[in-house]
Design an enzyme around this catalytic site. Structure first.
Site, PDB file in Angstrom:
ATOM      1  N   TYR A  31      68.868  60.299  74.088  1.00 45.16           N
ATOM      2  CA  TYR A  31      67.888  59.243  73.842  1.00 45.16           C
ATOM      3  C   TYR A  31      68.493  57.981  73.219  1.00 45.16           C
ATOM      4  O   TYR A  31      67.772  57.055  72.865  1.00 45.16           O
ATOM      5  CB  TYR A  31      66.771  59.749  72.930  1.00 45.16           C
ATOM      6  N   SER A 130      72.200  61.318  60.393  1.00 47.35           N
ATOM      7  CA  SER A 130      71.247  61.548  61.470  1.00 47.35           C
ATOM      8  C   SER A 130      71.058  63.048  61.691  1.00 47.35           C
ATOM      9  O   SER A 130      72.026  63.771  61.951  1.00 47.35           O
ATOM     10  CB  SER A 130      71.725  60.887  62.766  1.00 47.35           C
ATOM     11  N   CYS A 268      60.455  38.638  59.825  1.00 48.30           N
ATOM     12  CA  CYS A 268      61.715  39.336  60.050  1.00 48.30           C
ATOM     13  C   CYS A 268      62.748  38.834  59.049  1.00 48.30           C
ATOM     14  O   CYS A 268      62.867  37.622  58.834  1.00 48.30           O
ATOM     15  CB  CYS A 268      62.225  39.084  61.468  1.00 48.30           C
ATOM     16  N   ASP A 284      69.031  44.203  65.749  1.00 49.77           N
ATOM     17  CA  ASP A 284      69.625  45.327  66.463  1.00 49.77           C
ATOM     18  C   ASP A 284      68.947  45.595  67.803  1.00 49.77           C
ATOM     19  O   ASP A 284      69.495  46.289  68.657  1.00 49.77           O
ATOM     20  CB  ASP A 284      69.514  46.579  65.572  1.00 49.77           C
ATOM     21  N   CYS A 324      45.549  41.494  65.543  1.00 47.08           N
ATOM     22  CA  CYS A 324      46.180  41.611  64.225  1.00 47.08           C
ATOM     23  C   CYS A 324      45.561  40.651  63.215  1.00 47.08           C
ATOM     24  O   CYS A 324      45.400  40.992  62.029  1.00 47.08           O
ATOM     25  CB  CYS A 324      47.677  41.332  64.336  1.00 47.08           C
TER      26      CYS A 324
END
Length: 421
Positions: A31, A130, A268, A284, A324
């Protein structure tokens, strides 16, 4: 994983994350949204030493007392221990006097040895590991290039970290194999005494393809149910024993603080994502020429930070969908991640975050308990304030809880409770 922060008078706090060996990785997680080497990294291309030194020097010139570095991959440990020894040497060489230097690193932990752990402890690295759950769940997706599960090697690496007293946290990808098994995940965190945990929903797109829809391998309904089930265990009758980053961020807002997770902040954060070759991007999820800010080996750090493309990227999050703008929980997620929205640039129209319904499900489910938990924490703050010998807050002064209200209209009602306790 905690991202690094760079600060300067002109640019505020700048997060920096360097993909140390690009896509090279010794695992072949099916994934993965970034690496495509299939667990066969081949020749390892590390960050060029001349470029590294140039960047560290420029970074330190802007550090303003604190310099932090986040190292990711692929698998960053493939760069080798000597590489990171050179990193900390350069950091010490160029850091202004009294600069606080910190490093964080995200790893699959399979390559961690006693020597690596000793190094991490010596230089106070924060390690993100992870792990997707118990052996059965983890080894179904997190495998080597030959299909061999990684669980036993991960736990061996974790034991090295524990033996060296290295701070670490757990990052779990939520996918089809574990989205319905929140209780099992929370059980292994408790069994293994993992104190800090983060969930990341499994992506069905690559970071290098920002123009494709942000789709995921689990549905909003599945993720919402998972979060609610995990929340019940985390809440623990109002006495959480474990840090789950998503829930901690929600609680922060109930305590009048800003969430630290970028997905749920009002804007952000200004971040630099650096590829192994020095190419710089703002996020990213946007590793693409359309968002390339420059190259730290060829351009000055100041020029990269001043790229017009940076402002174009930062303008994405404030463009909220109509749904929103009228949402009662807007302050908890601020529209989520721009990458997860569906954009129609021609009509300047945008749909809500893919996981909007997941968030709403959790916010509604946990609202009353979050309020109770926040009140309990505020009472504890007030108790600690009084027990320290500091004077009782003046009724007309701003409340110490951070609400912005006067004390008499906020936490004064807890005063008698605090005195009696």
């Amino acid at each position: 994983m905690v991202q690094a922060c760079l600060s300067s008078n002109n640019h505020g706090h700048i997060g920096v994350m360097w993909k140390t060996v690009s896509e090279a990785c010794n695992l072949a997680c099916d994934y993965c949204y970034y690496s495509s080497c299939g667990g066969q990294p081949g020749k390892i291309e590390k960050i060029d030493s001349i470029m590294l030194e140039k960047f560290v020097k420029e970074y330190m010139d802007l550090s303003n007392g604190a310099a932090s570095f986040a190292w990711q991959g692929g698998e960053p440990l493939l760069a080798g221990l000597d590489f990171f020894k050179h990193v900390v040497y350069l950091q010490a060489k160029y850091a202004p006097k009294n600069t606080i230097i910190s490093n964080s690193l995200q790893t699959n932990a399979t390559l961690i040895t006693e020597e690596w752990a000793s190094f991490f402890k010596q230089y106070n690295f924060l390690i993100g590991v992870s792990l997707d759950g118990p052996k059965e769940i983890n080894d179904a997706r997190r495998v080597s290039g030959q299909g061999i599960g990684s669980f036993d090697r991960v736990m061996r690496g974790i034991n090295h970290l524990r033996n060296a007293n290295v701070d670490f946290n757990i990052l779990t990808v939520i996918h089809e194999g574990n989205v319905g098994r929140a209780k099992e995940l929370m059980a292994i965190y408790q069994k293994e005494e993992f104190s800090h945990v983060q969930f990341i929903p499994c992506m069905d797109f690559r970071a290098q393809e920002p123009n494709k829809p942000g789709q995921y391998l689990i549905t909003p309904e599945q993720y919402g149910h998972f979060l609610c089930e995990a929340f019940d265990i985390w809440y623990n009758d109002g006495n959480p024993k474990r840090s789950v980053r998503f829930f901690d961020n929600i609680l922060s807002v109930y305590l009048h603080q800003e969430a630290e997770l970028c997905v749920h902040r009002q804007s952000c954060p200004k971040t630099l994502i650096l590829e192994q070759n020095g190419d710089a991007y703002p996020c990213d999820f946007y590793i693409n020429d359309d968002y390339k800010l420059g190259n730290v080996g060829q351009n000055s750090l100041i020029d990269i930070l001043n790229s017009p493309k940076y402002e174009d990227f930062l303008d994405l999050k404030p463009k909220l969908p109509d749904k929103c703008r009228s949402c009662k929980y807007l302050q908890l997620c601020h529209g989520g991640c721009p990458r997860n929205r569906v954009w129609n640039q021609e009509e300047d129209h945008v749909l809500s975050d893919y996981f909007c319904e997941s968030y709403l499900q959790l916010y509604n489910y946990g609202h009353e308990r979050m309020e109770k938990l926040a009140i309990s924490i505020k009472q504890q703050w007030l108790q600690n304030h009084l027990r320290s010998g500091r004077p009782k807050p003046d009724r007309n002064h701003i409340c110490l809880c951070g609400s912005g209200k006067k004390f008499k209209k906020c936490c004064e009602k807890w005063l008698q409770h605090s005195i009696s306790n």
